[in-house]
Write a protein that holds these residues in place. Structure first.
Motif, PDB file in Angstrom:
ATOM      1  N   TYR A 248       0.799  -1.240   0.000  1.00  9.65           N
ATOM      2  CA  TYR A 248       0.000   0.000   0.000  1.00  9.65           C
ATOM      3  C   TYR A 248       0.827   1.283   0.000  1.00  9.65           C
ATOM      4  O   TYR A 248       0.305   2.359  -0.264  1.00  9.65           O
ATOM      5  N   LEU A 249       2.116   1.187   0.291  1.00  4.30           N
ATOM      6  CA  LEU A 249       2.918   2.410   0.363  1.00  4.30           C
ATOM      7  C   LEU A 249       3.380   2.853  -1.027  1.00  4.30           C
ATOM      8  O   LEU A 249       3.784   2.021  -1.845  1.00  4.30           O
ATOM      9  N   PRO A 250       3.310   4.125  -1.317  1.00  4.64           N
ATOM     10  CA  PRO A 250       3.908   4.625  -2.548  1.00  4.64           C
ATOM     11  C   PRO A 250       5.388   4.279  -2.568  1.00  4.64           C
ATOM     12  O   PRO A 250       6.040   4.314  -1.515  1.00  4.64           O
ATOM     13  N   LYS A 251       5.873   3.993  -3.724  1.00  2.00           N
ATOM     14  CA  LYS A 251       7.236   3.461  -3.757  1.00  2.00           C
ATOM     15  C   LYS A 251       8.267   4.525  -4.085  1.00  2.00           C
ATOM     16  O   LYS A 251       9.410   4.447  -3.653  1.00  2.00           O
ATOM     17  N   THR A 252       7.881   5.474  -4.848  1.00  2.68           N
ATOM     18  CA  THR A 252       8.859   6.478  -5.268  1.00  2.68           C
ATOM     19  C   THR A 252       8.517   7.828  -4.659  1.00  2.68           C
ATOM     20  O   THR A 252       7.390   8.062  -4.217  1.00  2.68           O
ATOM     21  N   TRP A 253       9.492   8.652  -4.721  1.00  2.21           N
ATOM     22  CA  TRP A 253       9.291   9.988  -4.183  1.00  2.21           C
ATOM     23  C   TRP A 253       8.195  10.739  -4.941  1.00  2.21           C
ATOM     24  O   TRP A 253       7.367  11.426  -4.363  1.00  2.21           O
ATOM     25  N   SER A 254       8.153  10.516  -6.249  1.00  5.38           N
ATOM     26  CA  SER A 254       7.130  11.238  -7.025  1.00  5.38           C
ATOM     27  C   SER A 254       5.725  10.758  -6.645  1.00  5.38           C
ATOM     28  O   SER A 254       4.770  11.522  -6.667  1.00  5.38           O
ATOM     29  N   GLU A 255       5.622   9.480  -6.308  1.00  6.00           N
ATOM     30  CA  GLU A 255       4.303   8.989  -5.887  1.00  6.00           C
ATOM     31  C   GLU A 255       3.875   9.605  -4.544  1.00  6.00           C
ATOM     32  O   GLU A 255       2.708   9.678  -4.214  1.00  6.00           O
ATOM     33  N   TRP A 256       4.880  10.013  -3.787  1.00  2.00           N
ATOM     34  CA  TRP A 256       4.583  10.653  -2.501  1.00  2.00           C
ATOM     35  C   TRP A 256       4.264  12.139  -2.653  1.00  2.00           C
ATOM     36  O   TRP A 256       3.763  12.759  -1.721  1.00  2.00           O
ATOM     37  N   SER A 257       4.579  12.699  -3.803  1.00  2.00           N
ATOM     38  CA  SER A 257       4.366  14.133  -3.935  1.00  2.00           C
ATOM     39  C   SER A 257       2.867  14.433  -3.796  1.00  2.00           C
ATOM     40  O   SER A 257       2.028  13.635  -4.222  1.00  2.00           O
TER      41      SER A 257
ATOM     42  N   ALA B 280       2.614   8.219  10.303  1.00  2.92           N
ATOM     43  CA  ALA B 280       3.237   6.964  10.738  1.00  2.92           C
ATOM     44  C   ALA B 280       3.726   6.152   9.548  1.00  2.92           C
ATOM     45  O   ALA B 280       4.862   5.652   9.539  1.00  2.92           O
ATOM     46  N   VAL B 281       2.878   6.045   8.535  1.00  4.12           N
ATOM     47  CA  VAL B 281       3.282   5.199   7.412  1.00  4.12           C
ATOM     48  C   VAL B 281       4.410   5.847   6.598  1.00  4.12           C
ATOM     49  O   VAL B 281       5.190   5.154   5.947  1.00  4.12           O
ATOM     50  N   GLN B 282       4.498   7.167   6.652  1.00  3.57           N
ATOM     51  CA  GLN B 282       5.633   7.842   5.990  1.00  3.57           C
ATOM     52  C   GLN B 282       6.946   7.303   6.535  1.00  3.57           C
ATOM     53  O   GLN B 282       7.918   7.126   5.802  1.00  3.57           O
ATOM     54  N   ARG B 283       6.956   7.059   7.832  1.00  4.71           N
ATOM     55  CA  ARG B 283       8.205   6.589   8.445  1.00  4.71           C
ATOM     56  C   ARG B 283       8.522   5.152   8.027  1.00  4.71           C
ATOM     57  O   ARG B 283       9.669   4.743   8.003  1.00  4.71           O
ATOM     58  N   LEU B 284       7.453   4.418   7.723  1.00  3.28           N
ATOM     59  CA  LEU B 284       7.684   3.051   7.252  1.00  3.28           C
ATOM     60  C   LEU B 284       8.293   3.047   5.857  1.00  3.28           C
ATOM     61  O   LEU B 284       8.906   2.075   5.432  1.00  3.28           O
ATOM     62  N   ALA B 285       8.100   4.142   5.123  1.00  4.68           N
ATOM     63  CA  ALA B 285       8.640   4.222   3.760  1.00  4.68           C
ATOM     64  C   ALA B 285      10.160   4.208   3.764  1.00  4.68           C
ATOM     65  O   ALA B 285      10.792   3.818   2.775  1.00  4.68           O
ATOM     66  N   GLU B 286      10.725   4.624   4.875  1.00  6.57           N
ATOM     67  CA  GLU B 286      12.175   4.567   5.088  1.00  6.57           C
ATOM     68  C   GLU B 286      12.962   5.266   3.987  1.00  6.57           C
ATOM     69  O   GLU B 286      13.923   4.718   3.447  1.00  6.57           O
ATOM     70  N   PHE B 287      12.517   6.448   3.665  1.00  7.99           N
ATOM     71  CA  PHE B 287      13.305   7.241   2.725  1.00  7.99           C
ATOM     72  C   PHE B 287      14.583   7.705   3.398  1.00  7.99           C
ATOM     73  O   PHE B 287      14.586   8.010   4.590  1.00  7.99           O
ATOM     74  N   ASP B 288      15.601   7.798   2.638  1.00  9.96           N
ATOM     75  CA  ASP B 288      16.861   8.328   3.154  1.00  9.96           C
ATOM     76  C   ASP B 288      16.785   9.848   3.059  1.00  9.96           C
ATOM     77  O   ASP B 288      16.968  10.433   1.989  1.00  9.96           O
ATOM     78  N   GLU B 289      16.455  10.444   4.191  1.00  2.50           N
ATOM     79  CA  GLU B 289      16.217  11.894   4.184  1.00  2.50           C
ATOM     80  C   GLU B 289      17.470  12.692   3.813  1.00  2.50           C
ATOM     81  O   GLU B 289      17.372  13.800   3.302  1.00  2.50           O
ATOM     82  N   SER B 290      18.633  12.087   4.082  1.00  2.00           N
ATOM     83  CA  SER B 290      19.868  12.821   3.794  1.00  2.00           C
ATOM     84  C   SER B 290      20.059  13.018   2.297  1.00  2.00           C
ATOM     85  O   SER B 290      20.788  13.902   1.853  1.00  2.00           O
ATOM     86  N   LYS B 291      19.370  12.200   1.513  1.00  3.91           N
ATOM     87  CA  LYS B 291      19.514  12.332   0.060  1.00  3.91           C
ATOM     88  C   LYS B 291      18.466  13.256  -0.545  1.00  3.91           C
ATOM     89  O   LYS B 291      18.443  13.481  -1.747  1.00  3.91           O
ATOM     90  N   MET B 292      17.595  13.724   0.289  1.00  4.33           N
ATOM     91  CA  MET B 292      16.542  14.615  -0.219  1.00  4.33           C
ATOM     92  C   MET B 292      17.005  16.058  -0.106  1.00  4.33           C
ATOM     93  O   MET B 292      17.710  16.426   0.825  1.00  4.33           O
ATOM     94  N   SER B 293      16.558  16.881  -1.069  1.00  6.48           N
ATOM     95  CA  SER B 293      16.881  18.308  -1.001  1.00  6.48           C
ATOM     96  C   SER B 293      16.092  18.912   0.163  1.00  6.48           C
ATOM     97  O   SER B 293      15.103  18.340   0.644  1.00  6.48           O
ATOM     98  N   GLU B 294      16.517  20.099   0.557  1.00  3.69           N
ATOM     99  CA  GLU B 294      15.843  20.739   1.699  1.00  3.69           C
ATOM    100  C   GLU B 294      14.367  20.971   1.411  1.00  3.69           C
ATOM    101  O   GLU B 294      13.506  20.690   2.227  1.00  3.69           O
ATOM    102  N   SER B 295      14.102  21.446   0.195  1.00  4.13           N
ATOM    103  CA  SER B 295      12.696  21.738  -0.124  1.00  4.13           C
ATOM    104  C   SER B 295      11.889  20.454  -0.258  1.00  4.13           C
ATOM    105  O   SER B 295      10.736  20.375   0.159  1.00  4.13           O
TER     106      SER B 295
END
Lengths: 1066, 393
Positions: free
Chosen positions: A857-866, A956-971
């Motif tokens: 059920y979790l979006p897989k890519t960053w664009s899907e999360w936009s 809560a589920v955002q945290r399950l996505a386990e994105f590597d925040e360090s690789k994301m731009s500030e914005s």
């Protein structure tokens, strides 16, 4: 004391006087009510008997306060004087003013002094507002010098007692200055005509000069804290005045001066300056801030009696845990403010958490603290009650951006457990838990209790606790739970305040009485444990007359409540009707509509009406109700709409406010009548009895309005059974503060369930807080062995366990075993799960359930999360909602009976800015529902399931996505972190979230946010920057933001923003 | 201070007051036996210890020789005799009946009783009763005329003037004025009032006369000089002219509150008794004042409270206050006095009849005594008389 008792004995003894005073109070209350219901008029003792009691009481009181310095009276003598003055005040009030001057003024002075000495100045103020100012409208000419002096100086004294802001204190100074100017013109002629060998005329004017100076000194001290020895100066001048009056044999004035001396002494002693002398520079600064003479600032000059009692213990840094018991409306917040200053002065690098149960209270208290603390540069911020953190909140918690954080228990729990603030670097120096009795609330109380337990464990004794609560029996136990050392914990049970009442109150039940169409509403007072007004008999509130509807068994409490409120509202007052649920609210409001008078146009009501229409549509019933000065307040209204309706009530723009229990917790305005259509409270899908504390919390507000000296609380009943229930309810007494856990355990036992915390944690949201607490402790300890070894210690930190050890050792043992067993289960969870528990506020079981097959059920890519992808029809939100619906703890469905497809449509519509009227069209209307009920139901789904729960779940589920925040731009990171808040606030951009967090109306948040971003490119503290920008930005920005988006103008939106943020009166 | 008076029965009483218990010799060291013996035999002034007889024998070897009775009056604060009046009279009467005189020691609760005792025992009243009415059970209306102008002038010049002098507050005023600058008000005009002797006002003289007569002949005691009626100026204090005690022989002491009006108006009753103002409502006349005293507990209690505060300071009558206060608490009993001082007018009960009729219905709970005192000269002369002018030598 003996003399006083002898005098009382001469007319039957203290008990007789006490009963007579109670009757006098009843007489006063009944006669106030008689203005609308003549049958209520008191027929008991005649005035001459009251006069006799009054005379004896005053004489007895004089033996205690005439010559003795009342400040030095102790214990029994002090209490006796206070009681006698209170009795005398009751007699005066029941008798009313003398018809003619100068007797009217003299008696009023006596009554005023007695009110001051019995700590009943508030009652006196209300009484004087209705009885009129006792000084002659046309005062004596200065040529009649002594009379002129008498009237002017007494007027000054009365204004000093009233202290209606700085105006009264300035008037005192002006009066006395004018007398000095007039003296040279008028004194000589007066003396030549009047003075003789006894020098009476000369001595008399000397008494007035000293008295005027004493009043002037007291007023100066009240306002500015100068001169330092005001008490000594006042004492000296009053002694000279009394000596002169004695020597001149000016007997009545000599006696009155003795009363005035005692009262002036007391007035000086109750000032902030005297009460809080010699603490530290910050407290002194705060006193200046509270008394400041600024437009739109209502200065605080004195402490209320319960505050006087409590303040020194509250401020004692030696005490680590203080539980303050005070009645509603007795000024607990101000006490907390003093403790905050102490904490901040003592621990400059620390921060303070101020915990409140509701979002409305969080907003109110934040606004109040900001205004009070602004001159002291103590920074106050609020953390939104959203159970997740947006990018701006994360920014707020970094570094040192606030001194006081106001929030809910749930949010603070997440901050502490999720380590949002580094307590090593920024110690939490003080926790203020307001409305601490909510600890026993089974739905949310456990969270607050365990939060305190967690803080207590984490802080290593660096944190102090201040718990504010109405009266409970076991406050000392609560204090000792937090700090077992008896020298460092205390319950503050006020002695001055114990019998202090914020208002005179009549508690009664009402019902319809008559036959067929000939009926009326009857009322009978109920005996309570709080010295409320009692009527002599059952009264008809109106004469029996022909009605449109017939009396029948089908009549509901709502019918009776509406009818009772209609009659009570004749008192030119505001009436609050408490009903069980929103459906009842609409129904009762509709009944009131038929009897409401056409109201004149009002800009304030029109503003709110237009705002509501913008969100709910023009046909929403609240719009037309507002036109008739009727308001409605329930969970089906947005937070903003509710705040605005409360604001209308505060501004006396409504005759009636029909509200559900959503209002009760945050009831922070005064009213005249309270009519209850139910003694139950709706909690989601089930109903529970109203608690004693809840009842008095609301009842305490009735009668506080200045224009009416009597509060009426009417419990509407439809049958004898309900009346019996009401009588029984009133017989309840102050109870122990119990832990919600005790109730939960009792429920488990009653239902015959096993105390299996895994199952309970998974299936019953009420247990979630407890298993999260255990999970956090486990995570802190780091291993199953340590957890096992310290299980008892972990439990001992909870209030529940300390009580169970005494009240139910068997359950305590069961709990201990259950926790041990649960510890084994926790050991089997991966470490990451427990971290997620601390950062999301979900139980381990829920996290496990969410994590299971999360890729489904979790979006897989960053664009899907936009947001643009997520919040669209067929976007990722639908699957997420689908999974959240399976989590019982989230209770996303909330009994609304809707599926994930519909719910996700609502989320999408909500985030994309659709108004509620449009959203309601997405939900099929049930046949048995009216349009307003349907709209209300949809709104409740939006505010509960969509806004609150979905945002929490999404966080809560955002945290399950386990994105590597360090690789994301500030914005990108900012956007990602703001997604849950977009659902919480109903907007679709980062700037929108920021604007909404500052209370900007939803409809213009995006456009105004864009303007903000143009003006402020970047800030290290966006929240503070946005607030300042909103305060300072030009009206044209608001107008631009509103253009083509709303039927309201930019100015109107700004006004609404000001109201919501408490800036409106500035 | 001692006093000696010839009684109507021909015996001579010497009273010695303020002998203090336990203080040893009260005789001044400068007062030699010899000089004492040179004093006129009829009036010997001495101070004694508790035991008067021993002392008298030591000082007066030939005593008794004049059938004199020495009454040593001890006004110690510590002593108290609840029925002192009756006891005292019995003792004195017994001694007077014995040939050869003797000595007794009596104790009085406070010094105020001393003067009264002397007057009660000694002076033949100069007042003649000119009318008497009993309007209701608790109302007594009497008229008294002081017909001997010479003694009356002396009474004004001595007794009344002394009382006025006692209440001259100029010294107090000067003291108060020293503190005035603290108030921010100017003391300039008031200093003028305090400087030089101030002539008493007619109303003040009338009050002082009424107090003196009531103390001397009607068993009353007014322990503290009180102010005149202030109502006409400030419209403020109640202003009963005389708060004090009634100390009857036959019953317990009670509070006495009096109002005084003075008039030389030829009309009967004079306007001060039952006047009406321009609006036709009752003005601040004697009847109006007494009505308030009779009907308004608050007023009476204000006076009682005030007496209580004064008693605390003037402790030599504190015990009297306490016992009277207890009596009041239990019974509510007190006496209301209305005095009309008439100067140089015809004696007629018409002066008080209307007042009695108006007030009698209000006396169900407490006694009212109405007095008319007729003095043989117009009130316009009072001021000069009390200042020592126009007094026969």
């Amino acid at each position: 004391m003996k003399e006083a008792m002898d005098i009382l004995e001469s007319i039957g003894g203290r008990q007789v006087i006490e009963q007579a005073a109670a009757d006098a109070r009843n007489r006063f209350g009944a006669n106030v009510l008689a203005a609308i219901a003549p049958e209520a008029a008191w027929t008991g003792e005649d005035a001459s008997l009251l006069r006799k009691y009054l005379d004896a009481t005053e004489l007895a009181a004089l033996t205690l306060c005439g010559e003795v310095n009342t400040s030095r009276l102790v214990d029994d003598d002090a209490k006796l004087l206070r009681d006698l003055c209170s009795f005398a005040f009751e007699f005066h009030r029941a008798l009313g003013d003398a018809p003619e001057q100068p007797q009217r003024l003299k008696q009023a002075l006596n009554a005023t002094c007695e009110a001051v000495l019995s700590n009943r100045v508030d009652d006196w103020r209300r009484w004087r507002l209705t009885a009129g100012w006792p000084v002659p409208d046309t005062k004596a000419e200065p040529s009649n010098w002594a009379t002129h002096l008498f009237e002017e100086s007494c007027d000054a004294f009365l204004r000093l007692v009233r202290k209606d802001g700085w105006a009264d204190l300035r008037a005192v100074a002006e009066f006395v200055a004018r007398l000095r100017e007039q003296q040279s013109q008028h004194e000589a002629a007066y003396l030549a005509a009047r003075n003789g060998i006894k020098q009476v005329a000369a001595l008399e004017v000397i008494t007035f000069y000293h008295f005027a100076k004493a009043v002037e000194t007291a007023a100066e001290f009240t306002g500015h804290g100068r001169p330092n020895d005001a008490l000594g100066d006042v004492e000296l001048h009053m002694r000279h005045a009394i000596e002169a009056a004695d020597v001149g044999g000016i007997i009545e004035w000599a006696i009155l001066l003795r009363w005035l001396r005692a009262a002036l002494r007391r007035l000086v002693e109750t000032t902030l300056w005297h009460q809080l002398a010699a603490y530290n520079h910050k407290v002194t600064e705060f006193k200046h801030a509270l008394t400041r003479d600024e437009a739109d600032w209502r200065p605080v000059f004195e402490l209320l009696p319960p505050q006087q009692d409590a303040v020194h213990q509250v401020m004692s840094l030696a005490l680590r845990a203080v539980v303050v018991q005070m009645p509603t409306s007795s000024g607990k917040t101000l006490l907390a403010q003093f403790r905050i200053i102490q904490a901040k002065t003592n621990y400059p690098q620390g921060w303070i958490a101020y915990i409140l149960p509701t979002r409305a209270l969080v907003n109110q208290i934040t606004s109040r603290l900001r205004r009070s603390f602004a001159p002291l540069n103590i920074r106050v911020e609020l953390a939104s009650p959203a159970e997740e953190f947006d990018a701006f909140e994360d920014q707020l918690f970094e570094g040192d951006k606030f001194d006081v954080l106001v929030t809910t228990p749930e949010k603070l729990d997440l901050i502490i457990r999720g380590a949002k603030i580094d307590l090593e670097k920024r110690p939490l120096s003080l926790v203020v838990l307001d409305e601490a009795h909510h600890i026993s609330d089974t739905s949310r109380g456990l969270r607050a209790e365990l939060l305190l337990a967690t803080i207590n464990q984490r802080s290593r004794k660096d944190t102090s606790f201040l718990l504010l609560t109405p009266f409970i029996k076991n406050a000392r136990d609560v204090a000792r739970w937090l700090e077992p050392d008896t020298n460092r914990s205390a319950e503050v049970k006020t002695t001055l305040g114990i019998d202090w009442r914020p208002n005179d109150l009549l508690v009664a039940c009402s019902w319809r009485e008559g036959k067929r169409r000939q009926w009326t509403v009857q009322m009978q007072s109920l005996h309570t444990t709080k010295q409320t007004i009692e009527l002599e008999k059952v009264i008809n509130l109106e004469p029996v007359r022909a009605r449109e509807s017939a009396i029948s068994k089908e009549n509901t409490r709502g019918d009776v409540a509406a009818e009772t409120a209609r009659i009570l509202s004749k008192r030119k007052s505001s009436t609050l009707l408490m009903v069980l649920d929103p459906a009842n609210a609409w129904s009762v409001a509709d009944k009131l509509r038929s009897s409401a008078q056409p109201a004149s146009k009002s800009d304030k009501r029109d503003l709110v009406r237009r705002f509501v229409a913008d969100e709910y549509g023009e046909s929403f019933p609240l719009c037309s109700l507002l036109d008739q000065r009727i308001g409605v307040h329930h969970g089906g209204l947005s937070d903003e709409a509710r705040v605005l309706v409360e604001w209308l009530m505060e501004k006396n723009e409504l005759d009636y406010l029909v509200a559900t229990s959503t209002l009760a917790q945050g009831l922070n305005f005064d009213l005249t009548n309270l009519v209850l259509a139910s003694l139950s409270v709706r909690m989601g899908t089930h109903t529970r009895p109203m608690s004693y504390a809840e009842f008095w919390n609301a009842a305490g507000r009735a009668g506080r309005l200045e224009q009416n000296p009597l509060g009426v609380v009417a419990i509407a009943t439809a049958n004898e059974k309900q009346r019996t229930e009401a009588r029984k309810f009133m017989a309840d007494k102050v109870a122990d503060l119990v832990s919600a856990m005790e109730t939960l355990l009792a429920d488990v036992e009653r239902l015959g369930w096993d105390l299996d915390l895994v199952r309970l944690g998974r299936n019953d949201p009420k247990w979630s807080a407890f298993v999260q607490y255990l999970s956090h402790c486990y995570r802190q300890l780091g291993s199953a062995e340590k957890f096992s070894a310290e299980t008892e210690k972990i439990l001992t930190r909870t209030y529940a366990f300390t009580r169970l050890g005494k009240t139910n050792p068997a359950n305590a043992q069961k709990l201990l075993e259950a926790v041990r067993a649960y510890g084994a289960k926790l050991a089997s969870y991966p470490t990451g799960i427990l971290t997620l528990v601390d950062t999301t506020g979900f139980s381990p079981e829920s996290i496990v359930a969410l994590a299971s097959n999360k890729q489904e059920y979790l979006p897989k890519t960053w664009s899907e999360w936009s947001p643009s992808q997520l919040f669209r029809t067929g976007g990722g939100i639908s699957a997420i909602i689908g999974r959240l619906l399976t989590i019982k703890e989230a209770d996303l469905e909330g009994g609304a009976g809707i599926d994930h497809v519909l719910l996700s449509k609502l989320v999408v519509g909500w985030v994309n800015g659709q108004n509620l009227a449009t959203l309601a069209k997405l939900v099929p209307k049930k046949k048995d529902k009216s349009q307003e009920d349907h709209l209300t139901d949809v709104a409740r789904i939006i505010f509960r399931s969509v806004s609150r729960t979905s945002s929490w779940g999404l966080g809560a589920v955002q945290r399950l996505a386990e994105f590597d925040e360090s690789k994301m731009s500030e914005s990108a990171l900012q956007l990602f972190k703001s997604i849950p808040s977009m659902i919480y606030y109903g907007c679709q951009s980062v700037q929108g979230v920021l604007m909404r967090s500052q209370g900007v109306p939803r409809v213009i948040c995006e456009s105004l946010g864009a303007s903000y971003r143009q003006s402020v490119k970047r800030s290290d503290n966006e929240i503070e920057a946005a607030r300042r920008w909103l305060q300072e930005t030009k009206l044209s920005d608001w107008e631009t933001a509103a253009r083509n988006r709303s039927k309201l103008s930019g100015a109107e939106h700004r006004k609404i923003w000001q109201i919501i943020n408490g800036f409106e009166s500035q | 201070v001692a006093n000696g008076i010839r009684t109507r029965s021909g015996y001579f009483l010497i009273f010695v007051k303020n002998a203090r218990k336990g203080r040893g010799y009260c005789l001044s060291s400068s007062l030699e036996k010899k000089s004492f013996m040179t004093w006129p035999a009829t009036i010997r002034r001495l101070a004694v210890l508790n035991c008067a007889e021993l002392f008298c024998r030591r000082l007066l070897p030939n005593w008794p020789q004049h059938n004199d009775i020495f009454v040593v009056v001890n006004c110690s604060e510590l002593s108290c005799c609840s029925n002192w009046n009756e006891l005292t009279r019995m003792k004195i009467k017994k001694m007077a009946g014995c040939a050869g005189g003797g000595a007794i020691t009596i104790q009085l609760p406070y010094s105020g009783h001393f003067d009264m005792l002397i007057r009660q025992l000694d002076m033949s009243t100069p007042l003649a009763k000119v009318f008497s009415r009993t309007g209701a059970q608790k109302t007594r209306t009497t008229g008294w005329a002081w017909r001997d102008e010479a003694t009356c002038r002396h009474y004004f010049a001595d007794r009344v003037a002394k009382r006025l002098k006692q209440s001259d507050a100029s010294a107090f005023l000067s003291e108060f004025l020293q503190r005035m600058p603290d108030t921010g008000f100017s003391p300039v005009h008031l200093k003028l009032e305090a400087s030089g002797s101030k002539a008493p006002r007619v109303s003040e003289i009338g009050e002082a006369f009424a107090e003196s007569v009531l103390e001397d002949f009607f068993e009353c005691h007014f322990p503290w000089p009180t102010g005149c009626d202030r109502r006409e100026t400030t419209g403020n204090p109640t202003g009963p002219d005389m708060p004090g005690f009634h100390l009857p022989q036959a019953s317990k002491a009670r509070f006495a509150f009096g109002e005084v009006k003075s008039s030389s108006q030829a009309d009967s009753p004079p306007i001060v008794v039952l006047g009406v103002d321009q609006k036709g409502t009752e003005s601040d006349c004697l009847v109006a004042q007494l009505r308030r005293l009779l009907t308004e507990t608050e007023r009476r209690q204000t006076l009682i409270a005030w007496l209580g505060f004064r008693a605390t300071i003037k402790s030599n009558w504190k015990q009297q206050y306490d016992s009277t206060f207890n009596h009041y608490c239990v019974t509510g009993d007190c006496l209301v006095l209305g005095c009309l001082i008439r100067g140089g007018v015809v004696e007629t009960e018409a002066d008080l009849v209307d007042a009695e009729v108006a007030l009698a219905p209000l006396t169900a709970e407490r006694e009212l005594w109405l007095f008319a005192f007729y003095v043989p000269f117009h009130k316009s002369k009072w001021q000069s008389i009390v200042m020592g002018k126009d007094v026969p030598s």
